[in-house]
Design a protein around this motif. Structure first.
Motif: not given
Length: 406
Positions: A278-290, A323-337
């Motif tokens: 279960d992941v976010d479709q843009g960032s591919l980060q898990h929906s509950q476990h960041k 970015r996560l390791l450096n406390s920066k905002a994540l990209l959410s740029c996977y468009g489903g290609y």
């Protein structure tokens, strides 16, 4: 054992993500958990079944592809403990992580078709979805001079949704060139409602369906195979929508098996209701476990499950982990290609490229390569360029046409 980053899976997604991570930060402590000794270029198996590639061209030793700087743990994962940031291996060992990447692919559920496993590789029953069977496909194609050839596609989702019909087209192309096509009856049995999920590509494909005189049977799902009697059984719908069972005799049967997420993911707290990671479709980060990300066929993202999708996903996940390791905002740029080079004949391909919602998303300008029609340039790309890109760019962190952007 503890590692900064643990990657489950030594396939395309796992190795490409590891390479892209090390490209960004060579000091990262990365381990790749993978039980197999061999790594396979699975997009090449269709070409093996069509007599274009040799079987050996699609295999490499796992050790030769593990990125320098990563550690290979030859084992399987049995369970997840995300609250403790741990995974447990099949030998009972526990691995601790700061970041987890889940990329084991999906599983082929051969056993869901009654009698199929017992007859695979004999009695004219084959599949390009297995390394050891793809050469048998080509053997059957060459030896069939008259009779009935059936090609099947199960319910979605499956990896490379175009592969079942690619086998049909390449077989028909060979039979046409050798002058036996008029003596062979070709049928394509698809559990789905249409030939291809992106309507823009269907007109070009239908020209080849007509050329090879193939009959299309939609809403028909393979449920049983009797190899000795050479009978395939389908559950389907008639013209009035009533449930029917259809039996067809065959001389050659190419099967695409049902597919699902690996059992150890289905049974885990990381899965959605359908069993996928279960992941976010843009960032591919898990929906509950960041601190968990997914790459490739195991995820819940509604894209085509292809190597082209992984080529885009792996750099995005690598960038987001850094970015996560450096406390920066994540990209959410996977468009489903996703991409699907549809091998409609020997020497020509319809290059389907699309993103979320079935939007046509070409890589190249149409004056150079029009993916809506069959071209020789697309064939050259599939046969010569993409295998090189896979082994020498994608798996080495060289993000050809895939560098993530805000």
């Amino acid at each position: 054992m503890s590692h900064n980053i643990v990657i489950i899976g030594g396939g395309a997604g796992g190795i490409a993500t590891a390479a892209s991570l090390l490209k960004r930060d060579a000091s990262l402590n990365i381990s790749i958990i993978e039980p197999q000794n061999e790594h396979y270029y699975q997009p090449g198996w269709t070409m093996v079944g069509g007599g274009i590639f040799s079987q050996a061209e699609t295999a490499r030793s796992m050790q030769s592809l593990i990125p320098s700087g990563a550690t290979w743990l030859q084992a399987s994962v049995s369970s997840f403990q995300p609250e403790q940031n741990q995974v447990t291996l099949d030998n009972g060992d526990t691995i601790n992580y700061d970041i987890l990447v889940v990329s084991p692919g999906l599983q082929l559920d051969w056993g869901k078709v009654a009698g199929l496993e017992e007859t695979l590789g004999k009695n004219g029953v084959t599949s390009n979805y297995r390394y050891d069977l793809a050469p048998y496909t080509w053997e059957l194609v060459q030896n069939l001079k008259a009779g009935t050839a059936l090609f099947t596609q199960p319910p979605m989702p499956i990896k490379c949704a175009g592969a079942p019909q690619k086998a049909m087209y390449l077989s028909g192309s060979h039979w046409a060139k050798t002058g036996v096509l008029n003596d062979i009856n070709i049928s394509f049995y698809n559990a789905g409602p249409g030939l291809f999920g992106v309507a823009d590509y269907i007109p070009a494909l239908m020209e080849y369906v007509k050329k090879y005189r193939a009959s299309l049977e939609f809403s028909h799902n393979l449920i049983a195979v009797d190899g000795d009697k050479k009978i395939a059984t389908f559950a389907g719908k008639d013209a009035d929508g009533n449930d029917v069972t259809v039996e067809r005799e065959f001389d050659m049967l190419h099967v695409c098996p049902p597919q699902s997420a690996p059992d150890f993911i289905k049974a885990s707290p990381l899965a959605n209701e359908a069993g996928w990671l279960d992941v976010d479709q843009g960032s591919l980060q898990h929906s509950q476990h960041k601190n968990i990300f997914g790459v490739g066929d195991c995820t819940s993202t509604p894209n085509a499950k292809t190597a082209g999708a992984v080529r885009q996903q792996a750099p995005i996940v690598a960038e987001n982990i850094v970015r996560l390791l450096n406390s920066k905002a994540l990209l959410s740029c996977y468009g489903g290609y996703g991409s699907c080079p549809l091998t409609v004949e020997h020497g020509k391909i319809v290059l389907a490229e699309f993103s979320y919602g079935g939007k046509v998303t070409p890589t190249f300008p149409t004056w150079l390569l029009n993916g809506l029609v069959p071209t020789r340039l697309a064939w050259f790309l599939k046969a010569k360029v993409l295998p090189y890109v896979y082994f020498n760019r994608m798996l080495k962190g060289k993000e050809w046409l895939a560098e993530p952007k805000d």
